[in-house]
Design a protein around this motif. Structure first.
Motif, PDB file in Angstrom:
ATOM      1  N   GLU A  62       0.827  -1.214   0.000  1.00 51.07           N
ATOM      2  CA  GLU A  62       0.000   0.000   0.000  1.00 51.07           C
ATOM      3  C   GLU A  62       0.862   1.266   0.000  1.00 51.07           C
ATOM      4  N   LYS A  63       1.989   1.222   0.702  1.00 54.61           N
ATOM      5  CA  LYS A  63       2.828   2.411   0.849  1.00 54.61           C
ATOM      6  C   LYS A  63       3.340   2.942  -0.493  1.00 54.61           C
ATOM      7  N   VAL A  64       3.470   2.071  -1.501  1.00 52.64           N
ATOM      8  CA  VAL A  64       4.049   2.514  -2.772  1.00 52.64           C
ATOM      9  C   VAL A  64       2.996   2.778  -3.846  1.00 52.64           C
ATOM     10  N   ILE A  65       1.715   2.599  -3.517  1.00 50.27           N
ATOM     11  CA  ILE A  65       0.667   2.858  -4.501  1.00 50.27           C
ATOM     12  C   ILE A  65       0.649   4.343  -4.858  1.00 50.27           C
ATOM     13  N   ALA A  66       0.787   4.631  -6.134  1.00 47.46           N
ATOM     14  CA  ALA A  66       0.770   6.019  -6.617  1.00 47.46           C
ATOM     15  C   ALA A  66       0.669   5.984  -8.137  1.00 47.46           C
ATOM     16  N   PRO A  67       0.117   7.029  -8.739  1.00 49.17           N
ATOM     17  CA  PRO A  67       0.099   7.077 -10.207  1.00 49.17           C
ATOM     18  C   PRO A  67       1.506   6.907 -10.773  1.00 49.17           C
ATOM     19  N   GLY A  68       1.628   6.055 -11.786  1.00 52.02           N
ATOM     20  CA  GLY A  68       2.913   5.809 -12.420  1.00 52.02           C
ATOM     21  C   GLY A  68       3.657   4.601 -11.888  1.00 52.02           C
ATOM     22  N   ILE A  69       3.286   4.121 -10.704  1.00 53.88           N
ATOM     23  CA  ILE A  69       3.913   2.927 -10.129  1.00 53.88           C
ATOM     24  C   ILE A  69       3.303   1.688 -10.777  1.00 53.88           C
ATOM     25  N   THR A  70       4.123   0.727 -11.144  1.00 52.68           N
ATOM     26  CA  THR A  70       3.600  -0.489 -11.771  1.00 52.68           C
ATOM     27  C   THR A  70       3.165  -1.501 -10.710  1.00 52.68           C
ATOM     28  N   THR A  71       2.245  -2.367 -11.115  1.00 51.28           N
ATOM     29  CA  THR A  71       1.848  -3.444 -10.207  1.00 51.28           C
ATOM     30  C   THR A  71       3.002  -4.422 -10.008  1.00 51.28           C
ATOM     31  N   ASP A  72       3.898  -4.520 -10.975  1.00 55.03           N
ATOM     32  CA  ASP A  72       5.087  -5.360 -10.807  1.00 55.03           C
ATOM     33  C   ASP A  72       5.971  -4.836  -9.684  1.00 55.03           C
ATOM     34  N   HIS A  73       6.074  -3.518  -9.550  1.00 52.70           N
ATOM     35  CA  HIS A  73       6.862  -2.956  -8.455  1.00 52.70           C
ATOM     36  C   HIS A  73       6.218  -3.288  -7.114  1.00 52.70           C
ATOM     37  N   ILE A  74       4.904  -3.227  -7.054  1.00 54.40           N
ATOM     38  CA  ILE A  74       4.200  -3.613  -5.825  1.00 54.40           C
ATOM     39  C   ILE A  74       4.519  -5.067  -5.477  1.00 54.40           C
ATOM     40  N   ASP A  75       4.510  -5.930  -6.498  1.00 56.57           N
ATOM     41  CA  ASP A  75       4.838  -7.337  -6.291  1.00 56.57           C
ATOM     42  C   ASP A  75       6.251  -7.490  -5.743  1.00 56.57           C
ATOM     43  N   GLN A  76       7.187  -6.715  -6.255  1.00 57.96           N
ATOM     44  CA  GLN A  76       8.571  -6.795  -5.784  1.00 57.96           C
ATOM     45  C   GLN A  76       8.673  -6.413  -4.312  1.00 57.96           C
ATOM     46  N   VAL A  77       7.993  -5.329  -3.931  1.00 59.07           N
ATOM     47  CA  VAL A  77       8.019  -4.878  -2.540  1.00 59.07           C
ATOM     48  C   VAL A  77       7.452  -5.961  -1.629  1.00 59.07           C
ATOM     49  N   ILE A  78       6.331  -6.549  -2.022  1.00 56.31           N
ATOM     50  CA  ILE A  78       5.687  -7.577  -1.206  1.00 56.31           C
ATOM     51  C   ILE A  78       6.539  -8.841  -1.151  1.00 56.31           C
ATOM     52  N   HIS A  79       7.091  -9.236  -2.278  1.00 50.95           N
ATOM     53  CA  HIS A  79       7.964 -10.415  -2.342  1.00 50.95           C
ATOM     54  C   HIS A  79       9.131 -10.269  -1.361  1.00 50.95           C
ATOM     55  N   GLU A  80       9.782  -9.134  -1.406  1.00 46.94           N
ATOM     56  CA  GLU A  80      10.947  -8.927  -0.544  1.00 46.94           C
ATOM     57  C   GLU A  80      10.561  -8.878   0.928  1.00 46.94           C
ATOM     58  N   TYR A  81       9.422  -8.278   1.235  1.00 53.66           N
ATOM     59  CA  TYR A  81       8.982  -8.220   2.633  1.00 53.66           C
ATOM     60  C   TYR A  81       8.723  -9.625   3.176  1.00 53.66           C
ATOM     61  N   ILE A  82       8.044 -10.448   2.397  1.00 52.31           N
ATOM     62  CA  ILE A  82       7.737 -11.816   2.842  1.00 52.31           C
ATOM     63  C   ILE A  82       9.021 -12.603   3.077  1.00 52.31           C
ATOM     64  N   LEU A  83       9.967 -12.534   2.139  1.00 48.92           N
ATOM     65  CA  LEU A  83      11.223 -13.256   2.301  1.00 48.92           C
ATOM     66  C   LEU A  83      11.995 -12.754   3.521  1.00 48.92           C
ATOM     67  N   ASP A  84      12.002 -11.437   3.734  1.00 55.08           N
ATOM     68  CA  ASP A  84      12.721 -10.858   4.872  1.00 55.08           C
ATOM     69  C   ASP A  84      12.174 -11.353   6.199  1.00 55.08           C
ATOM     70  N   HIS A  85      10.934 -11.849   6.189  1.00 52.66           N
ATOM     71  CA  HIS A  85      10.317 -12.330   7.430  1.00 52.66           C
ATOM     72  C   HIS A  85      10.170 -13.848   7.438  1.00 52.66           C
ATOM     73  N   GLY A  86      10.961 -14.497   6.604  1.00 51.22           N
ATOM     74  CA  GLY A  86      11.059 -15.947   6.656  1.00 51.22           C
ATOM     75  C   GLY A  86       9.919 -16.711   6.035  1.00 51.22           C
ATOM     76  N   GLY A  87       9.073 -16.021   5.253  1.00 54.21           N
ATOM     77  CA  GLY A  87       7.933 -16.676   4.631  1.00 54.21           C
ATOM     78  C   GLY A  87       8.152 -16.927   3.151  1.00 54.21           C
ATOM     79  N   TYR A  88       7.237 -17.690   2.582  1.00 56.12           N
ATOM     80  CA  TYR A  88       7.215 -17.942   1.141  1.00 56.12           C
ATOM     81  C   TYR A  88       5.902 -17.397   0.592  1.00 56.12           C
TER      82      TYR A  88
END
Length: 282
Positions: A62-88
């Motif tokens: 949610e923090k990165v939602i803004a006009p011009g931001i891609t949904t792929d970038h949102i996926d990257q942010v979420i992917h990295e957060y999950i991995l950083d917390h030991g999840g898949y």
């Protein structure tokens, strides 16, 4: 506003070998679930942690939602957060799904694949995240506005959240499971919204989908009795127009037939002796 169209996908994101994967990764699909929908206390405790990470991952997106931001970038942010917390990220590799979350924009009801499409001012975007950790899944979804929403879209978003919350409040041991859909549909009907029928809530635990189906409309034949210890999702999808849908050629992206906007909210819950505990909570 323009209709949503498919854009190019980025390469599949890596997951370190040290992070445990669900059994279906690398296979055509999951093994059939033969267990119960009533979970052991230790399983529910693990689901609280997986659910907490899934909830906070969406909030990072949610923090990165803004006009011009891609949904792929949102996926990257979420992917990295999950991995950083030991999840898949449970969706990654589930029946071939290529990304770590679902991003469904405007007329896309669910299962939208994050891609290179930049968000536009006034878009609605639903972000659906499931996390696998310590052998269990936690599944949730929220809808957000990008930039300035028109009032009809804002109302749809707020009322879809309210519909979910009413469905959760209807959960009590001893009731038939169809009470959930009856409450949700009655509320949605007050505003003339469509209630999506082809996609439902589901049992969740050690399996991503256990086979238990949670209808979000009045389904008299759904007479399974709610029992203490059950874990499942409630995830109504409401539309401004007709609830009927079709699927893109990618075999995932679900779009309203009349291209009316859609919103979705979802929580994973645990049935207690008095009602429901939300497991996908911070």
């Amino acid at each position: 506003m323009n209709l949503v169209e498919p854009y190019p996908l980025s390469p599949k994101r890596d997951v370190p070998a040290s992070i445990s994967r669900p059994e279906y990764v690398g296979r055509k699909g999951p093994k059939p679930y033969r267990g119960t929908d009533v979970q052991r206390p230790e399983t529910i405790a693990k689901m609280r942690e997986a659910g907490r990470i899934a909830h906070l991952a969406i909030k990072e997106g949610e923090k990165v939602i803004a006009p011009g931001i891609t949904t792929d970038h949102i996926d990257q942010v979420i992917h990295e957060y999950i991995l950083d917390h030991g999840g898949y990220p449970s969706t990654l590799g589930y029946r071939g799904y290529p990304k770590s979350c679902c991003t469904s924009v405007n007329e896309v009801i669910c299962h939208g694949i994050p891609d290179a499409r930049p968000l536009e001012d006034g878009d609605l975007i639903s972000i659906d995240v499931t996390v696998f950790k310590d052998g269990v899944h936690g599944d949730n979804c929220m809808t957000f506005g990008c930039g300035t929403l028109d009032q009809k879209s804002q109302d749809l978003m707020n009322r879809t959240r309210e519909a979910m919350e009413r469905g959760i409040k209807a959960v009590k041991p001893g009731r038939a499971i169809n009470v959930i859909g009856r409450v949700i549909e009655a509320y949605a009907n007050r505003f003339g919204y469509g209630v999506v029928r082809d996609y439902t809530g589901h049992g969740v635990g050690t399996a991503f989908h256990t086979g238990l189906v949670i209808f979000h409309y009045d389904a008299p034949g759904a007479t399974t009795i709610i029992k203490e210890g059950m874990t499942f999702t409630i995830e109504p999808m409401l539309t401004m127009g007709d609830y009927r849908s079709h699927v893109w050629d990618d075999d995932w992206t679900v779009v309203t037939n009349d291209y009316s906007r859609s919103a979705q909210f979802e929580q994973t819950i645990h049935v207690t002796h008095t009602g429901a505990e939300i497991l996908t909570a911070p």
